[in-house]
Each structure stands twice: as structure tokens, then as C-alpha cells.
Design a protein around this motif. Structure first.
Motif, short mmCIF file in Angstrom:
data_model
loop_
_atom_site.label_atom_id
_atom_site.label_comp_id
_atom_site.label_asym_id
_atom_site.label_seq_id
_atom_site.Cartn_x
_atom_site.Cartn_y
_atom_site.Cartn_z
N LYS A 2 1.03 -0.60 0.40
CA LYS A 2 -0.19 -0.21 -0.08
C LYS A 2 0.87 1.60 0.18
O LYS A 2 1.84 1.10 0.66
CB LYS A 2 -0.47 0.30 1.26
N PHE A 3 0.80 2.41 -1.06
CA PHE A 3 1.61 3.61 -1.24
C PHE A 3 0.22 4.67 -0.51
O PHE A 3 -0.87 4.34 -0.89
CB PHE A 3 2.10 3.40 -2.60
N GLU A 4 1.22 5.52 1.18
CA GLU A 4 0.31 6.11 1.10
C GLU A 4 1.01 7.48 1.60
O GLU A 4 2.26 7.05 2.24
CB GLU A 4 -0.70 5.70 1.76
N LEU A 5 0.87 8.55 1.43
CA LEU A 5 1.47 9.98 1.68
C LEU A 5 -0.02 10.02 2.94
O LEU A 5 -0.88 10.38 2.73
CB LEU A 5 1.15 10.77 1.46
N ILE A 6 1.24 9.77 4.51
CA ILE A 6 0.36 10.51 5.37
C ILE A 6 0.84 11.40 6.45
O ILE A 6 2.00 11.43 6.71
CB ILE A 6 -0.12 8.99 6.57
N GLU A 7 0.12 12.30 6.40
CA GLU A 7 -0.02 13.44 7.94
C GLU A 7 -0.54 13.66 9.05
O GLU A 7 -1.66 12.88 8.60
CB GLU A 7 -0.57 14.62 6.99
N THR A 8 0.79 13.85 9.58
CA THR A 8 0.31 13.38 11.50
C THR A 8 0.84 14.49 12.45
O THR A 8 2.19 14.84 11.90
CB THR A 8 1.58 11.84 11.88
N SER A 9 0.16 14.96 12.96
CA SER A 9 0.31 16.38 13.52
C SER A 9 0.88 15.22 15.11
O SER A 9 -0.41 14.40 15.63
CB SER A 9 -0.75 16.23 14.14
N GLN A 10 2.15 15.89 15.86
CA GLN A 10 2.35 15.04 16.77
C GLN A 10 2.18 16.03 18.02
O GLN A 10 1.64 17.38 18.03
CB GLN A 10 4.42 15.21 16.26
N PHE A 19 6.21 8.78 4.14
CA PHE A 19 5.77 8.02 3.00
C PHE A 19 5.32 6.39 2.68
O PHE A 19 7.04 5.93 2.48
CB PHE A 19 7.45 8.73 1.47
N ASN A 20 4.50 5.94 3.00
CA ASN A 20 4.37 4.53 3.03
C ASN A 20 4.18 3.89 1.84
O ASN A 20 3.83 3.98 1.06
CB ASN A 20 3.05 4.91 3.47
N GLY A 21 5.26 2.79 2.08
CA GLY A 21 5.06 1.77 1.16
C GLY A 21 6.69 2.48 0.49
O GLY A 21 7.23 1.44 -0.91
N PHE A 22 7.33 3.57 0.48
CA PHE A 22 8.44 4.21 0.25
C PHE A 22 9.27 3.57 0.86
O PHE A 22 9.75 5.12 1.35
CB PHE A 22 8.92 5.37 -0.36
N ASN A 68 14.38 5.80 8.35
CA ASN A 68 14.84 4.58 9.78
C ASN A 68 14.49 3.21 9.24
O ASN A 68 13.30 3.72 9.12
CB ASN A 68 14.06 5.48 10.84
N SER A 69 15.12 2.94 9.02
CA SER A 69 15.03 0.94 8.55
C SER A 69 13.81 0.79 9.63
O SER A 69 13.48 -0.60 8.82
CB SER A 69 16.62 0.28 8.97
N MET A 70 13.28 1.04 10.69
CA MET A 70 12.42 0.86 11.36
C MET A 70 11.10 1.39 11.02
O MET A 70 9.71 0.72 10.73
CB MET A 70 12.46 0.89 12.70
N ILE A 71 11.35 2.33 10.78
CA ILE A 71 10.07 3.41 10.18
C ILE A 71 9.69 3.64 8.70
O ILE A 71 8.40 3.36 8.01
CB ILE A 71 10.31 4.36 11.21
N GLY A 72 10.79 4.33 8.28
CA GLY A 72 11.14 4.18 6.66
C GLY A 72 11.45 5.90 5.99
O GLY A 72 11.76 6.39 7.23
N ASN A 73 11.36 6.25 5.87
CA ASN A 73 10.95 7.75 4.74
C ASN A 73 10.27 8.73 5.51
O ASN A 73 9.20 8.15 5.75
CB ASN A 73 11.44 8.08 3.47
N TYR A 74 10.09 9.86 5.73
CA TYR A 74 9.34 11.21 5.74
C TYR A 74 9.90 12.34 6.36
O TYR A 74 11.54 12.69 6.45
CB TYR A 74 8.84 10.23 7.54
N LEU A 75 9.20 13.46 6.14
CA LEU A 75 9.86 14.61 6.99
C LEU A 75 9.44 15.01 7.86
O LEU A 75 7.87 14.58 7.98
CB LEU A 75 9.10 15.64 5.00
#
Length: 110
Positions: A2-10, A19-22, A68-75
Motif C-alpha cells: 500500500k502506497f500512501e502519503l500520511i500527514e500526522t500532527s505530533q 511516505f508509506n510504501g517507500f 529509519n530502517s524501522m519506520i521508513g522515509n518521512y519529512l
């Protein structure tokens, strides 16, 4: 996959764009290339061999990039959460995501 761009407020006012799937280090290098070639920031730096991180600056905004090898790629955007700032960062995240999708042959960026 599943490819998805996920925006999350911390809780600490950070906004993340996953960048889910990447999820591998090769995608991190593609993200950096997209940032440099298409977003064209005033500054872009990155480092690392396995887990990687970096940042780019454009229009007075600072955005961190991480793999991060556990989480993936993100901004990560830690700046002032004004609507104008968030709109710019969302647009940059979408540009990166659309180009990753196109490169993967998943869609045609339309």
C-alpha cells in the motif's frame, strides 16, 4: 504493498509526512534528488549510510528528512504551524510522493 502519503500532527507541534510504501534507503536518495531537482531549495544537506537524515530550506522554512530502517522515509516540519507554512510543506510532500509514485510506475502523476 500500500502506497500512501500520511500527514500526522505530533504533540510537540511537529508535523510529519510519511511516505508509506517507500520504505528503504534507496527511496531516501530518490527523495533527496526530487527535493534538489524539483523543489529546488536554497539549502539541502544529508548524511548517513544505513539510517540517514538531512534537511532542506526553502522560502524561510526548514524541513527535516529522515530514513529509519524501522519506520521508513518521512519529512518533519517543526516550524510555525501557520496555514501558509503548512500549505507549502504539504505541497512539497505531495511533489515528493507524486514523483516517487511515478518512478515506481504506480500512476502517471496526473
Amino acid at each position: 504493498m500500500k502506497f500512501e502519503l500520511i500527514e500526522t500532527s505530533q504533540k510537540n507541534n511537529e508535523i510529519t509526512y510519511d511516505f508509506n510504501g517507500f520504505d528503504d534507503c534507496d527511496h531516501f536518495l530518490k527523495i533527496i534528488k526530487i527535493i534538489k531537482d524539483i523543489i529546488k531549495p536554497s539549502r539541502c544537506k544529508y548524511s548517513g549510510l544505513t539510517d540517514m537524515d538531512g534537511y532542506f530550506e526553502k522560502d524561510g522554512l526548514h524541513v527535516d528528512t529522515e530514513y529509519n530502517s524501522m519506520i521508513g522515509n518521512y519529512l518533519i516540519f517543526k516550524g510555525e504551524n501557520t496555514e501558509a507554512n503548512l500549505k507549502k510543506v504539504r505541497e512539497w510532500a505531495k511533489i515528493i510522493y507524486d514523483n516517487l509514485m511515478f518512478d515506481a510506475g504506480v500512476n502517471d502523476k496526473t
